[in-house]
Design a protein around this motif. Structure first.
Motif, short mmCIF file in Angstrom:
data_model
loop_
_atom_site.label_atom_id
_atom_site.label_comp_id
_atom_site.label_asym_id
_atom_site.label_seq_id
_atom_site.Cartn_x
_atom_site.Cartn_y
_atom_site.Cartn_z
N VAL A 97 -1.62 -4.53 -6.88
CA VAL A 97 -2.07 -5.70 -6.11
C VAL A 97 -3.14 -5.24 -5.12
O VAL A 97 -2.96 -4.22 -4.46
CB VAL A 97 -0.87 -6.31 -5.33
CG1 VAL A 97 -1.34 -7.34 -4.30
CG2 VAL A 97 0.15 -6.94 -6.27
N ASP A 98 -4.24 -6.00 -5.03
CA ASP A 98 -5.18 -5.80 -3.93
C ASP A 98 -4.76 -6.73 -2.80
O ASP A 98 -4.88 -7.96 -2.92
CB ASP A 98 -6.61 -6.09 -4.38
CG ASP A 98 -7.62 -5.77 -3.27
OD1 ASP A 98 -7.23 -5.77 -2.08
OD2 ASP A 98 -8.80 -5.53 -3.60
N LEU A 99 -4.25 -6.17 -1.72
CA LEU A 99 -3.68 -6.98 -0.64
C LEU A 99 -4.71 -7.89 0.01
O LEU A 99 -4.35 -8.91 0.61
CB LEU A 99 -3.05 -6.06 0.41
CG LEU A 99 -1.81 -5.29 -0.08
CD1 LEU A 99 -1.53 -4.09 0.80
CD2 LEU A 99 -0.61 -6.22 -0.14
N SER A 147 1.83 1.20 5.76
CA SER A 147 1.67 2.44 6.49
C SER A 147 0.33 3.10 6.16
O SER A 147 0.07 3.43 5.00
CB SER A 147 2.85 3.34 6.10
OG SER A 147 2.68 4.62 6.58
N PHE A 148 -0.51 3.25 7.18
CA PHE A 148 -1.84 3.87 7.04
C PHE A 148 -2.65 3.24 5.91
O PHE A 148 -3.19 3.92 5.05
CB PHE A 148 -1.70 5.39 6.89
CG PHE A 148 -1.24 6.03 8.17
CD1 PHE A 148 -2.07 6.05 9.27
CD2 PHE A 148 0.03 6.54 8.29
CE1 PHE A 148 -1.65 6.59 10.48
CE2 PHE A 148 0.48 7.07 9.50
CZ PHE A 148 -0.37 7.10 10.59
N GLY A 191 0.87 -1.19 0.00
CA GLY A 191 0.00 0.00 0.00
C GLY A 191 0.89 1.22 0.00
O GLY A 191 0.79 2.09 0.85
N ASP A 196 0.32 -1.53 -4.62
CA ASP A 196 -0.82 -0.69 -4.24
C ASP A 196 -1.97 -1.05 -5.19
O ASP A 196 -1.73 -1.63 -6.24
CB ASP A 196 -0.45 0.80 -4.40
CG ASP A 196 -1.35 1.70 -3.55
OD1 ASP A 196 -0.86 2.22 -2.53
OD2 ASP A 196 -2.54 1.88 -3.89
N ILE A 197 -3.19 -0.69 -4.78
CA ILE A 197 -4.30 -0.93 -5.73
C ILE A 197 -4.28 0.12 -6.84
O ILE A 197 -4.90 -0.07 -7.88
CB ILE A 197 -5.71 -0.94 -5.08
CG1 ILE A 197 -5.81 0.03 -3.94
CG2 ILE A 197 -6.15 -2.33 -4.71
CD1 ILE A 197 -7.21 0.17 -3.41
N HIS A 198 -3.59 1.24 -6.59
CA HIS A 198 -3.49 2.29 -7.61
C HIS A 198 -2.04 2.38 -8.10
O HIS A 198 -1.14 2.49 -7.27
CB HIS A 198 -3.90 3.65 -7.05
CG HIS A 198 -5.31 3.68 -6.56
ND1 HIS A 198 -5.64 3.93 -5.25
CD2 HIS A 198 -6.47 3.47 -7.22
CE1 HIS A 198 -6.96 3.88 -5.12
NE2 HIS A 198 -7.49 3.60 -6.30
N GLY A 237 1.39 3.87 -1.83
CA GLY A 237 0.94 5.24 -2.08
C GLY A 237 1.99 6.05 -2.81
O GLY A 237 2.53 5.61 -3.83
C1 LIG Z 1 -3.43 6.64 3.28
S1 LIG Z 1 -2.61 5.95 1.91
C2 LIG Z 1 -1.01 5.61 2.59
C3 LIG Z 1 0.06 5.57 1.54
C4 LIG Z 1 1.49 5.32 2.06
N1 LIG Z 1 1.61 3.99 2.62
C5 LIG Z 1 1.88 6.36 3.07
O1 LIG Z 1 2.07 6.03 4.25
O2 LIG Z 1 2.01 7.53 2.66
C6 LIG Z 1 -3.32 4.32 1.79
C7 LIG Z 1 -2.80 3.54 0.60
O3 LIG Z 1 -3.28 2.19 0.69
C8 LIG Z 1 -3.68 1.78 -0.61
N2 LIG Z 1 -4.62 0.67 -0.43
C9 LIG Z 1 -5.84 0.71 0.17
N3 LIG Z 1 -6.42 -0.51 0.13
C10 LIG Z 1 -5.54 -1.35 -0.48
C11 LIG Z 1 -5.56 -2.72 -0.82
N4 LIG Z 1 -6.60 -3.49 -0.54
N5 LIG Z 1 -4.48 -3.24 -1.47
C12 LIG Z 1 -3.42 -2.46 -1.78
N6 LIG Z 1 -3.35 -1.14 -1.49
C13 LIG Z 1 -4.39 -0.58 -0.84
C14 LIG Z 1 -4.28 3.04 -1.21
O4 LIG Z 1 -4.39 2.97 -2.61
C15 LIG Z 1 -3.30 4.10 -0.71
O5 LIG Z 1 -2.22 4.28 -1.60
#
Ligand SMILES: C[S@@+](CC[C@H](N)C(=O)[O-])C[C@H]1O[C@@H](n2cnc3c(N)ncnc32)[C@H](O)[C@@H]1O
Length: 250
Positions: free
Chosen positions: A92-94, A112-113, A53, A74-76, A55
């Motif tokens: 990847v969707d975790l 992280s978050f 994830g 990340d999903i995006h 970001g």
């Molecule tokens: C609040 S952002 C945090 C981004 C980064 N980790 C940071 O600390 O700055 C949450 C991230 O989790 C990703 N995310 C949310 N659900 C997810 C999933 N099921 N699989 C992968 N990524 C996911 C979102 O796309 C986003 O980029």
């Protein structure tokens, strides 16, 4: 956040923050991984890490010189060239993609978050556990439902929260859908133990003022929230979690 606001938080004793706790946890986990790789006869930097994830930024980037292979998922997908410290990125969707990596690929996973956004945190923790090597480390940060402001934010109707999120987030791109299915210390401990982790350690820290610190009114609101929960550890806004995959019995 401005230096003046950061100095105010320090003067009020709101330290260490999430960043300092995560840096210390990463340093410790990288040390463990380096020792394990060295014991296996591998020359540094051999440590393989995942930002799950990832970001648009990673606390692992500051340790780039200690990392042999740095993967982000990340999903995006990020904009081209946006994450220059990564060796690889995969969409990847975790919560779903159990086969995204072979078993026991990573020494260390940072997420992280992200947990507050997971539709199925139990599945995500199990997937990450499968991709970690025995002895490997997971480091998570997420929000704590036991803080009254966090609970109110999570309980807001979606439409209202979508209007509030841009006030506290840096950009609309940072305002991801919130689920909050596993967001208190007890629920996280239970879910991580069920997924096979051991040595689960949950630290709590006030992080609202820093997270909402771009604008003065939201900084002030966050500061009130952090001070309210300062002497109530289980109610502080943010959780920093470390856990490990057990080594096989000798
Ligand atoms: C609040 S952002 C945090 C981004 C980064 N980790 C940071 O600390 O700055 C949450 C991230 O989790 C990703 N995310 C949310 N659900 C997810 C999933 N099921 N699989 C992968 N990524 C996911 C979102 O796309 C986003 O980029």
């Amino acid at each position: 956040m401005t230096e003046r606001r950061e100095a105010t938080l320090r003067r009020l004793g709101l330290v260490p923050g999430v960043a300092e706790l995560v840096w210390a946890a990463l340093d410790d986990a990288l040390g463990r991984a380096e020792a394990a790789r060295q014991a296996a006869g591998e020359a540094p930097p051999a440590v393989v890490v995942l930002d799950a994830g990832c970001g648009r930024s990673s606390a692992l980037a500051r340790h780039r010189d200690r990392i042999g292979r740095f993967v982000g998922v990340d999903i995006h997908a990020p904009a081209p060239g946006a994450l220059p410290y990564l060796d690889e990125f995969a969409t990847v969707d975790l919560c779903v993609s159990r086969d995204a990596f072979p078993p026991a690929t990573f020494d260390l996973v940072l997420s992280s978050f992200t947990v507050e956004h997971f539709v199925d945190p139990h599945a995500a923790f199990a997937n990450l556990a499968g991709w970690l090597r025995p002895g490997g480390s997971l480091i998570l940060t997420t929000i704590n439902h036991r803080h009254p402001f966090v609970a109110a934010y999570l309980r807001m109707p979606d439409g209202l929260r979508r209007r509030v999120q841009p006030l506290v987030k840096a950009t609309a791109a940072d305002a991801h859908p919130l689920v909050g299915a596993c967001n208190d210390p007890a629920a996280l401990r239970e879910a991580l133990a069920a997924a096979g982790y051991t040595d689960v350690r949950v630290e709590t820290v006030g992080h609202l003022a820093r997270a909402w610190g771009r604008r003065l009114p939201t900084f002030a609101l966050g500061l009130v929230g952090d001070l309210l929960a300062r002497s109530l550890p289980s109610r502080r806004s943010t959780l920093v979690v470390t856990a490990h995959i057990p080594e096989p019995a000798a």
